[in-house]
Design a protein around this motif. Structure first.
Motif, PDB file in Angstrom:
ATOM      1  N   ALA A   1       0.859  -1.186   0.000  1.00 23.02           N
ATOM      2  CA  ALA A   1       0.000   0.000   0.000  1.00 23.02           C
ATOM      3  C   ALA A   1       0.896   1.237   0.000  1.00 23.02           C
ATOM      4  CB  ALA A   1      -0.900  -0.005   1.234  1.00 23.02           C
ATOM      5  N   VAL A   2       0.401   2.303  -0.579  1.00 20.98           N
ATOM      6  CA  VAL A   2       1.163   3.549  -0.649  1.00 20.98           C
ATOM      7  C   VAL A   2       1.031   4.306   0.672  1.00 20.98           C
ATOM      8  CG1 VAL A   2       1.397   5.784  -1.815  1.00 20.98           C
ATOM      9  CG2 VAL A   2       0.766   3.755  -3.122  1.00 20.98           C
ATOM     10  N   ILE A   3       2.156   4.776   1.176  1.00 20.76           N
ATOM     11  CA  ILE A   3       2.124   5.788   2.230  1.00 20.76           C
ATOM     12  C   ILE A   3       2.016   7.099   1.459  1.00 20.76           C
ATOM     13  CG2 ILE A   3       3.388   6.903   4.109  1.00 20.76           C
ATOM     14  CD1 ILE A   3       4.783   4.173   4.559  1.00 20.76           C
ATOM     15  N   GLN A   4       0.837   7.682   1.488  1.00 23.23           N
ATOM     16  CA  GLN A   4       0.529   8.830   0.633  1.00 23.23           C
ATOM     17  C   GLN A   4       1.252  10.090   1.108  1.00 23.23           C
ATOM     18  OE1 GLN A   4      -0.933   8.579  -2.176  1.00 23.23           O
ATOM     19  NE2 GLN A   4      -2.119   6.687  -2.067  1.00 23.23           N
ATOM     20  N   PRO A   5       1.419  11.057   0.199  1.00 22.21           N
ATOM     21  CA  PRO A   5       2.048  12.325   0.579  1.00 22.21           C
ATOM     22  C   PRO A   5       1.310  12.982   1.744  1.00 22.21           C
ATOM     23  CG  PRO A   5       1.814  12.188  -1.796  1.00 22.21           C
ATOM     24  CD  PRO A   5       1.057  11.030  -1.218  1.00 22.21           C
ATOM     25  N   THR A   6       2.055  13.786   2.481  1.00 18.85           N
ATOM     26  CA  THR A   6       1.495  14.526   3.615  1.00 18.85           C
ATOM     27  C   THR A   6       1.642  16.014   3.340  1.00 18.85           C
ATOM     28  OG1 THR A   6       3.599  14.621   4.795  1.00 18.85           O
ATOM     29  CG2 THR A   6       2.209  12.670   5.193  1.00 18.85           C
ATOM     30  N   CYS A   7       1.165  16.816   4.261  1.00 22.49           N
ATOM     31  CA  CYS A   7       1.317  18.269   4.119  1.00 22.49           C
ATOM     32  C   CYS A   7       2.787  18.653   4.057  1.00 22.49           C
ATOM     33  CB  CYS A   7       0.646  18.982   5.294  1.00 22.49           C
ATOM     34  SG  CYS A   7      -1.125  18.687   5.384  1.00 22.49           S
ATOM     35  N   ASP A   8       3.651  17.885   4.710  1.00 18.42           N
ATOM     36  CA  ASP A   8       5.078  18.207   4.790  1.00 18.42           C
ATOM     37  C   ASP A   8       5.931  17.514   3.737  1.00 18.42           C
ATOM     38  OD1 ASP A   8       4.564  19.746   7.076  1.00 18.42           O
ATOM     39  OD2 ASP A   8       4.751  17.990   8.373  1.00 18.42           O
ATOM     40  N   ASN A   9       5.380  16.521   3.033  1.00 14.99           N
ATOM     41  CA  ASN A   9       6.190  15.747   2.088  1.00 14.99           C
ATOM     42  C   ASN A   9       5.365  15.443   0.841  1.00 14.99           C
ATOM     43  OD1 ASN A   9       7.806  13.957   0.719  1.00 14.99           O
ATOM     44  ND2 ASN A   9       8.325  12.752   2.514  1.00 14.99           N
ATOM     45  N   HIS A  10       5.903  15.828  -0.325  1.00 16.40           N
ATOM     46  CA  HIS A  10       5.145  15.668  -1.569  1.00 16.40           C
ATOM     47  C   HIS A  10       5.283  14.277  -2.187  1.00 16.40           C
ATOM     48  CE1 HIS A  10       9.116  16.423  -3.244  1.00 16.40           C
ATOM     49  NE2 HIS A  10       8.673  15.961  -4.397  1.00 16.40           N
TER      50      HIS A  10
END
Length: 168
Positions: free
Chosen positions: A43-52
């Motif tokens: 599964a993908v660890i999706q982007p966060t506000c801090d990491n694109h």
């Protein structure tokens, strides 16, 4: 004509209509090359506000294969099969130099938007008769959560108007 045959060593001859037989000819058909397994993606660890970037793994990674990611721009696969990729939909195949695996697909979502900083307007300072001051967040969005520090005594209305004690 074309002869289809499984892997093995073969000899054949030709007999003409007069009954004469040719010298034998030999041919070796190699074993079918091994097709790599379809990449098994976590599964993908999706982007966060801090990491694109999104992160996922090729669980059945084989470092003797070359992994082809399409599109490949800004995609990084390390020596352990950990993949970092920007937002997009990707296809991944394993290539062992002879054969390609079936296609695996995965999607990395876009980085969540960072909210715009609150814009404070209509600041009203405490008066002799009113201990609380007030202000308005002009770009108030009810879908967002607002955090105040310190937050003791702060009262927020549903329209973005706030009352606050002195000191904020």
């Amino acid at each position: 004509g074309v002869v289809l045959a499984p892997a093995g060593s073969y000899q054949f001859t030709v007999t003409n209509t007069q009954g004469c037989i040719s010298q034998p000819t030999s041919v070796i058909i190699n074993n079918q090359p091994i097709t790599p397994e379809t990449p098994l993606l976590s599964a993908v660890i999706q982007p966060t506000c801090d990491n694109h970037l999104g992160y996922f793994n090729i669980a059945n990674y084989n470092n003797s294969y070359n992994y082809i990611v399409t599109p490949s721009q800004n995609v990084i696969i390390d020596a352990l099969g950990h993949v970092m990729a920007p937002a997009g939909s990707y296809t991944i195949v394993a290539n062992n130099g002879t054969c390609l695996s079936a296609v695996a697909t995965i999607t990395v979502n876009a980085q969540p938007a960072t909210p715009i900083a609150p814009m404070i307007t209509n600041i009203i300072q405490p008066t002799c008769s009113q201990a609380m001051g007030s202000f308005t967040i002009s770009n108030y969005n009810v879908a967002n959560t607002y955090t105040f520090s310190p937050n003791v005594g702060v009262v927020m209305t549903s329209t973005g108007n706030f009352n606050a004690p002195a000191g904020l």
